[in-house]
Design a protein around this motif. Structure first.
Motif, PDB file in Angstrom:
ATOM      1  N   LYS A 313     103.417  -3.342  62.416  1.00 60.09           N
ATOM      2  CA  LYS A 313     104.417  -4.388  62.615  1.00 60.09           C
ATOM      3  C   LYS A 313     103.844  -5.769  62.275  1.00 60.09           C
ATOM      4  O   LYS A 313     102.773  -6.145  62.743  1.00 60.09           O
ATOM      5  N   LEU A 337     114.930   5.788  62.620  1.00 59.76           N
ATOM      6  CA  LEU A 337     115.909   4.793  62.136  1.00 59.76           C
ATOM      7  C   LEU A 337     116.505   4.018  63.300  1.00 59.76           C
ATOM      8  O   LEU A 337     116.586   2.780  63.273  1.00 59.76           O
ATOM      9  N   GLY A 340     114.233   1.443  64.744  1.00 58.99           N
ATOM     10  CA  GLY A 340     113.775   0.391  63.838  1.00 58.99           C
ATOM     11  C   GLY A 340     112.412   0.636  63.223  1.00 58.99           C
ATOM     12  O   GLY A 340     111.851  -0.255  62.573  1.00 58.99           O
ATOM     13  N   LYS A 343     112.373   0.516  59.288  1.00 56.22           N
ATOM     14  CA  LYS A 343     112.391  -0.876  58.804  1.00 56.22           C
ATOM     15  C   LYS A 343     110.990  -1.476  58.855  1.00 56.22           C
ATOM     16  O   LYS A 343     110.550  -2.142  57.903  1.00 56.22           O
ATOM     17  N   THR A 344     110.279  -1.218  59.943  1.00 57.35           N
ATOM     18  CA  THR A 344     108.903  -1.705  60.065  1.00 57.35           C
ATOM     19  C   THR A 344     108.027  -1.147  58.954  1.00 57.35           C
ATOM     20  O   THR A 344     107.240  -1.882  58.332  1.00 57.35           O
ATOM     21  N   VAL A 346     108.926   0.033  55.948  1.00 58.36           N
ATOM     22  CA  VAL A 346     109.316  -0.491  54.640  1.00 58.36           C
ATOM     23  C   VAL A 346     108.841  -1.936  54.478  1.00 58.36           C
ATOM     24  O   VAL A 346     108.332  -2.324  53.414  1.00 58.36           O
ATOM     25  N   GLU A 347     108.983  -2.732  55.526  1.00 57.13           N
ATOM     26  CA  GLU A 347     108.541  -4.133  55.460  1.00 57.13           C
ATOM     27  C   GLU A 347     107.022  -4.240  55.305  1.00 57.13           C
ATOM     28  O   GLU A 347     106.518  -5.235  54.777  1.00 57.13           O
TER      29      GLU A 347
END
Length: 413
Positions: A313, A337, A340, A343-344, A346-347
């Protein structure tokens, strides 16, 4: 003379008390194959000339090893399984549903049952208190046809673990540490029976990891007593009514007792090309990596992904590292998903793969180039395992994998 957990479960299915070393015929509750082993099972079943499966609703065909298929030859084997499922009423777990061993514990296997599967890591389900073991495709064909199998009752090693792990240490470190102690053939055809307060305090996810890798020490099965945590897991999967427990007798006879202090277990890494070639993580700080892989039936559960997401993160994967993350099942993917985690990832510049075996078996998704190094949370690092005999595979926990992805070399901080 008392009985071990393995002896008790097999006794129930053989219809009489059994002891280690005895050859028995036992009833089978669940049978399973995957897309690498299943086509041969189908072929052998049809040779028997029987019109039906003994227990079709508990005969499971998994398409997970090459999922989705990377080439036409594998696509054709998938068709064999799909057509067999329709013809004989077997259950099909198709592309994207997830790795067979994760799906089996999520949906199909219950405590005190016998599961036989045409995959060596079938022993994963032993964490539920079942006797689960891998067999050859022909043996599984017979089990599917007759609802029975033959086996030698294994002698048992008692693995007693007490104490509390140091920060960041988990059951993957414990299992690699154990295999390093006894060797990759140190428990050949034995049952590993895990106990102690460390085991009692483990999550089901951690227990699945231990059971999964029992075979990496040569074991026939990895077994746990079903307890309240098992019951809660079954409840979360709408199978609370399937809970029951068997316990080994206090005077059970064990071939060997191995005691481990959890506080002594370090961050442990298996080095190429054998699982028992273990070292402490600090000994490997000069090893640079090209790829980090998080997933598989060993460490692709939601708890594993949470560990990785906490470390990643607000950080980025090292520029020289490809990080691949593969949830062990569709249910794990959906939960990741919802929380979250995806998302972490992918970022942080990680790549998400569909639920399945992914790079672990080396037929698609993440094959190494010549000379490349991968640190993976999978269970095997044999030469060529990830599709290239000129690649190098190190095995470690999700915790070590996450930090390694950030730093570009093997580390745990």
């Amino acid at each position: 003379m008392g009985m071990t957990l393995a002896e008790k479960i097999i006794s129930e299915h053989a219809g009489h008390d059994v002891k280690a070393g005895e050859l028995v015929i036992a009833d089978v509750d669940v049978t399973a194959v995957q897309d690498g082993t299943g086509p041969l099972t189908v072929q052998e079943f049809k040779k028997l000339g029987l019109p039906r499966l003994k227990n079709p609703e508990r005969s499971i065909l998994f398409i997970d090893h090459a999922s989705p298929s990377p080439r036409k030859e594998l696509s054709n084997t998938h068709t064999v399984l799909r057509e067999f499922s329709k013809e004989y009423g077997a259950v099909l777990s198709d592309v994207g549903a997830g790795v067979c061993h994760q799906r089996l514990v999520e949906t199909f296997v219950n405590p005190c049952e016998i599961l036989v599967g045409a995959d060596s890591h079938t022993c994963t389900s032993g964490a539920l208190g079942a006797f689960a073991t891998g067999m050859g495709s022909t043996d599984i064909a017979v089990a599917m046809a007759l609802g029975k199998t033959w086996l030698k009752v294994p002698a048992t090693f008692k693995i007693e673990v007490n104490g509390k792990f140091k920060h960041g240490i988990c059951s993957k470190d414990l299992m690699l540490h154990l295999i390093g102690l006894i060797g990759a053939d140190g428990a050949t055809y034995k049952a590993l029976e895990f106990c102690g307060d460390t085991i009692d305090n483990m999550t089901m996810s951690e227990r699945f990891t231990l059971a999964n890798m029992a075979v990496e020490a040569g074991a026939k099965a990895g077994l746990f007593v079903a307890d309240e945590k098992t019951k809660e897991f079954l409840k979360s999967r709408s199978r609370e009514d399937k809970f029951r427990t068997l316990k080994p007798d206090t005077d059970a006879v064990y071939e060997r007792v191995i005691k481990i202090n959890a506080e002594d277990v370090p961050h442990t890494v298996s080095c190429p090309h054998t699982v028992d070639n273990t070292k402490r993580v600090e000994e490997l700080k000069d090893v640079k990596v090209n790829q980090v892989f998080v997933g598989t039936c060993t460490n692709g559960r939601i708890e594993d992904l949470r560990v990785v997401a906490d470390i990643l993160k607000d950080n980025k994967v090292h520029d020289d590292v490809r990080m691949l993350i593969c949830p062990a099942s569709k249910d794990v993917y959906v939960q990741a998903l919802d929380e979250g985690l995806i998302k972490t990832f992918v970022e942080a510049n990680a790549t998400i793969l569909p639920p399945g075996c992914g790079p672990c078996v080396g037929v698609h998704a993440g094959t190494l180039a010549d000379g490349e190094v991968c640190l993976a949370t999978q269970n095997r690092n044999f030469q060529g395992r990830m599709g290239n005999v000129n690649g190098f595979i190190y095995l470690a926990s999700p915790y070590v994998a996450a930090y390694t992805a950030l730093r570009g070399y093997i580390c745990a901080e």
